[in-house]
Scaffold this motif. Structure first.
Motif, PDB file in Angstrom:
ATOM      1  N   ASP A   1      87.316  43.117  11.899  1.00 42.35           N
ATOM      2  CA  ASP A   1      88.606  43.680  11.500  1.00 42.35           C
ATOM      3  C   ASP A   1      89.074  44.665  12.579  1.00 42.35           C
ATOM      4  N   VAL A   2      90.250  44.413  13.146  1.00 39.61           N
ATOM      5  CA  VAL A   2      90.729  45.267  14.233  1.00 39.61           C
ATOM      6  C   VAL A   2      90.942  46.703  13.787  1.00 39.61           C
ATOM      7  N   ARG A   3      91.136  46.911  12.492  1.00 38.81           N
ATOM      8  CA  ARG A   3      91.339  48.274  11.995  1.00 38.81           C
ATOM      9  C   ARG A   3      90.079  49.118  12.121  1.00 38.81           C
ATOM     10  N   ARG A   4      88.946  48.488  12.371  1.00 37.61           N
ATOM     11  CA  ARG A   4      87.704  49.237  12.592  1.00 37.61           C
ATOM     12  C   ARG A   4      87.663  49.825  13.996  1.00 37.61           C
ATOM     13  N   GLY A   5      88.562  49.392  14.858  1.00 37.04           N
ATOM     14  CA  GLY A   5      88.607  49.921  16.210  1.00 37.04           C
ATOM     15  C   GLY A   5      87.314  49.692  16.953  1.00 37.04           C
ATOM     16  N   ALA A   6      86.847  50.717  17.653  1.00 35.31           N
ATOM     17  CA  ALA A   6      85.644  50.588  18.475  1.00 35.31           C
ATOM     18  C   ALA A   6      84.405  50.271  17.665  1.00 35.31           C
ATOM     19  N   ASP A   7      84.412  50.568  16.381  1.00 34.09           N
ATOM     20  CA  ASP A   7      83.247  50.266  15.546  1.00 34.09           C
ATOM     21  C   ASP A   7      82.991  48.763  15.447  1.00 34.09           C
ATOM     22  N   ALA A   8      84.017  47.954  15.715  1.00 37.63           N
ATOM     23  CA  ALA A   8      83.866  46.504  15.638  1.00 37.63           C
ATOM     24  C   ALA A   8      83.380  45.894  16.954  1.00 37.63           C
ATOM     25  N   ILE A   9      83.300  46.694  17.993  1.00 32.44           N
ATOM     26  CA  ILE A   9      82.953  46.142  19.307  1.00 32.44           C
ATOM     27  C   ILE A   9      81.567  45.498  19.336  1.00 32.44           C
ATOM     28  N   PRO A  10      80.532  46.068  18.711  1.00 33.94           N
ATOM     29  CA  PRO A  10      79.231  45.383  18.727  1.00 33.94           C
ATOM     30  C   PRO A  10      79.298  43.965  18.159  1.00 33.94           C
ATOM     31  N   ALA A  11      80.034  43.774  17.057  1.00 29.81           N
ATOM     32  CA  ALA A  11      80.174  42.433  16.485  1.00 29.81           C
ATOM     33  C   ALA A  11      80.926  41.526  17.440  1.00 29.81           C
ATOM     34  N   LEU A  12      81.918  42.084  18.098  1.00 28.05           N
ATOM     35  CA  LEU A  12      82.706  41.341  19.084  1.00 28.05           C
ATOM     36  C   LEU A  12      81.814  40.871  20.232  1.00 28.05           C
ATOM     37  N   GLU A  13      80.990  41.781  20.742  1.00 31.28           N
ATOM     38  CA  GLU A  13      80.118  41.456  21.868  1.00 31.28           C
ATOM     39  C   GLU A  13      79.025  40.471  21.454  1.00 31.28           C
ATOM     40  N   GLU A  14      78.534  40.619  20.238  1.00 32.95           N
ATOM     41  CA  GLU A  14      77.497  39.698  19.756  1.00 32.95           C
ATOM     42  C   GLU A  14      78.008  38.263  19.721  1.00 32.95           C
ATOM     43  N   ARG A  15      79.276  38.093  19.359  1.00 33.01           N
ATOM     44  CA  ARG A  15      79.861  36.753  19.269  1.00 33.01           C
ATOM     45  C   ARG A  15      80.471  36.286  20.590  1.00 33.01           C
ATOM     46  N   GLY A  16      80.536  37.171  21.566  1.00 29.30           N
ATOM     47  CA  GLY A  16      81.039  36.782  22.890  1.00 29.30           C
ATOM     48  C   GLY A  16      82.508  36.400  22.898  1.00 29.30           C
ATOM     49  N   LEU A  17      83.312  37.103  22.132  1.00 31.05           N
ATOM     50  CA  LEU A  17      84.727  36.750  22.004  1.00 31.05           C
ATOM     51  C   LEU A  17      85.577  37.438  23.071  1.00 31.05           C
ATOM     52  N   THR A  18      86.372  36.660  23.775  1.00 25.22           N
ATOM     53  CA  THR A  18      87.309  37.224  24.747  1.00 25.22           C
ATOM     54  C   THR A  18      88.575  37.684  24.018  1.00 25.22           C
TER      55      THR A  18
ATOM     56  N   ALA B   1      88.559  46.597  24.811  1.00 25.32           N
ATOM     57  CA  ALA B   1      89.627  47.561  25.084  1.00 25.32           C
ATOM     58  C   ALA B   1      90.773  47.395  24.097  1.00 25.32           C
ATOM     59  N   PHE B   2      91.055  46.166  23.746  1.00 30.75           N
ATOM     60  CA  PHE B   2      92.091  45.879  22.741  1.00 30.75           C
ATOM     61  C   PHE B   2      91.727  46.530  21.404  1.00 30.75           C
ATOM     62  N   TYR B   3      90.484  46.390  20.988  1.00 28.04           N
ATOM     63  CA  TYR B   3      90.024  47.021  19.744  1.00 28.04           C
ATOM     64  C   TYR B   3      90.115  48.539  19.835  1.00 28.04           C
ATOM     65  N   SER B   4      89.753  49.081  20.975  1.00 32.04           N
ATOM     66  CA  SER B   4      89.821  50.530  21.145  1.00 32.04           C
ATOM     67  C   SER B   4      91.257  51.032  21.046  1.00 32.04           C
ATOM     68  N   ALA B   5      92.209  50.208  21.460  1.00 24.51           N
ATOM     69  CA  ALA B   5      93.625  50.603  21.403  1.00 24.51           C
ATOM     70  C   ALA B   5      94.079  50.840  19.973  1.00 24.51           C
ATOM     71  N   PHE B   6      93.434  50.188  19.009  1.00 17.82           N
ATOM     72  CA  PHE B   6      93.813  50.381  17.606  1.00 17.82           C
ATOM     73  C   PHE B   6      93.478  51.781  17.107  1.00 17.82           C
ATOM     74  N   GLU B   7      92.649  52.489  17.830  1.00 22.83           N
ATOM     75  CA  GLU B   7      92.339  53.869  17.443  1.00 22.83           C
ATOM     76  C   GLU B   7      93.417  54.841  17.906  1.00 22.83           C
ATOM     77  N   ARG B   8      94.317  54.359  18.741  1.00 25.59           N
ATOM     78  CA  ARG B   8      95.363  55.219  19.295  1.00 25.59           C
ATOM     79  C   ARG B   8      96.561  55.356  18.357  1.00 25.59           C
ATOM     80  N   VAL B   9      96.810  54.322  17.546  1.00 28.47           N
ATOM     81  CA  VAL B   9      98.031  54.277  16.757  1.00 28.47           C
ATOM     82  C   VAL B   9      97.823  53.398  15.538  1.00 28.47           C
TER      83      VAL B   9
END
Length: 283
Positions: free
Chosen positions: A139-156, A116-124
């Motif tokens: 990279d947080v600037r990728r927004g939701a596109d980075a979520i798969p990498a985030l989930e793969e690494r299990g990062l909170t 959700a934090f990554y998705s927020a970067f698409e707002r502004v």
């Protein structure tokens, strides 16, 4: 009696209205593309997200909703960093606004919160530093596109923010128990004057304590240190009360140079919220 969500909104309003606040938007200063009115509209937009946090929603979705509402004005990013501090503080306030409880809130964040934090970067548009090559997938600037990498690494969400320390002092608050936010509240309680006077004075004292990390990212560490040293000189002379003209001049100069200590403003807003919740600052 105000709710925690209402106190968070009031904290945002008091922060932006305090003046002089060197380099930042305040009620007497606008930046080229970012005006006082944008902060007022952004604050109104945060309501639903802050209410979600107050009512026990997970930090990530509450933050994303607050950012979405904040972004519904023409200025762009007004309070992204402040909301990243306020949302867990509001969530903690539903139980007990203390460092241990806030630490428990952030330690309880999940991979979904990080998404959700990554998705927020698409707002502004949020200014962030270029990440190392190996971190490009996250990279947080990728927004939701980075979520798969985030989930793969299990990062909170806490994991993500911890990776931003020491270069980001909003992230530092998350891993240091919101240390400066609670310190700011103590200073607000002991300062003199109106709530707006106290807000401006505490902002200057926080800027004197540590070089602002947004300034360091945008202009380099040397400039950030220079700004902090000058704030320390003014703060030591109690210039907010005895030489307001000097602080006004410093504020105007930083605006003209495009130097914006935005991270310090974020921490000031968090401190204002704590002070309001603890009823050591009256409005």
């Amino acid at each position: 009696m105000r709710t925690p969500a209402q106190n968070a909104q009031l904290a945002l309003l008091l922060e932006v209205a305090g003046t002089p606040k060197p380099g930042n938007v305040d009620r007497r200063r606008d930046l080229e593309d970012l005006r006082f009115e944008h902060f007022l509209a952004g604050t109104i937009g945060t309501q639903r997200g802050l209410e979600m946090a107050e009512n026990g929603a997970a930090v990530g979705p509450a933050f994303e909703r607050a950012v979405a509402g904040m972004a519904d004005q023409r200025g762009g990013n007004t309070q992204f960093g402040a909301l990243l501090l306020l949302v867990p503080l509001v969530r903690a306030a539903a139980e007990d606004l203390s460092p241990p409880v806030v630490e428990s809130v952030v330690e309880g964040t999940t991979v979904a919160d990080a998404a959700a934090f990554y998705s927020a970067f698409e707002r502004v548009d949020v200014f962030v530093s270029e990440p190392p090559a190996e971190m490009e997938p996250l990279d947080v600037r990728r927004g939701a596109d980075a979520i798969p990498a985030l989930e793969e690494r299990g990062l909170t969400l806490l994991d993500v923010l911890a990776a931003g320390v020491p270069g980001d002092d909003v992230a530092r608050e998350w891993v240091r128990g919101f240390e400066r936010s609670f310190t700011a509240a103590e200073r607000l309680a002991s300062a003199d004057g109106t709530a707006l006077d106290r807000s401006a004075a505490v902002f200057l004292s926080l800027l004197a304590d540590r070089p602002d990390t947004l300034v360091a990212k945008q202009h380099g560490r040397d400039v950030a240190r220079e700004v902090s040293r000058r704030a320390a000189d003014l703060s030591e002379r109690d210039a907010v009360r005895t030489d307001r003209e000097a602080v006004e001049s410093f504020a105007d100069e930083l605006v003209e140079r495009g130097i914006n200590p935005g991270t310090t403003a974020d921490v000031t807003a968090a401190g204002l919220f704590v002070a309001l919740e603890r009823e050591v600052l009256e409005v």
